[in-house]
Design an enzyme around this catalytic site. Sequence first.
Site: not given
Length: 254
Positions: A79, A130, A134, A224
């Site tokens: 991510d 995503h 964010h 991540h």
Amino acid sequence: MLTVAAGAVGLLAGGGPVIVRAVQPDTRSRKLRARPTAVHRHPDPGYAKGPIQALQRPVHGLKDLTPPAPPTAVALTIDDGPHPTWTPKMLDLLAEFKVPATFSLIGEQVIEFPQLVKRIVTSGHQVSDHTMTHPLDLPGMGSSKIKQEIGEAHDRIAQATGVAPKFFRSPGGAWSNQVLDTAAEHGMINIDWAVDPRDWARPGTSHISQTLLAAKPGDILLCHDGGGDRSETIAALRTVIPTLQKRGLTFVAL
């Protein structure tokens, strides 16, 4: 606002080219042009190699998807990228161990680093929406803002890569019916995770490794490549991936 007809909630339609909105390259504007642009399909890197459905929403593990994944499968999700330092290192590591992954991409960084996003796709990995910026409280935003965060990121990824994302992950795993429904309206399946080493907080390579090594068949793993220094994540995965492979687990893209 809709760019892909979702059909049933959580269903990814297969078939011909996906139509998305063309977008302005100017990052100062968030307005999308209405002119449609065909997205050309790359080979599907997902284990299903075609249409896939969610049995619940959000999806927490491979058991929540159909058709089913191989019985020894786990899915590594990455991510918060792309990042100019850590995404190339992550891609090199995954290539070394021949591991496909699913990258959850932030729209603003897709705009800034389009070549990295293209490299993710051409390297045989899956891409996931995503959001644009964010936001950690996406469900707390108004309906129009939620639609913008999800819809524009979807289109930016599609325009940069030629691939319309099949999956959506809400920042921080924050969900609401509005968020779930908006992603589904764009033909995306909502994905969460089962194993979270909280590597974004830099808890140490040992902690990240120990948490990931607890993975079992059917788990979705969260790591991540963006949001800061990801050296601990890279170091942990260098040990974790071959260890899980020797244990008989198989890595798949969603």
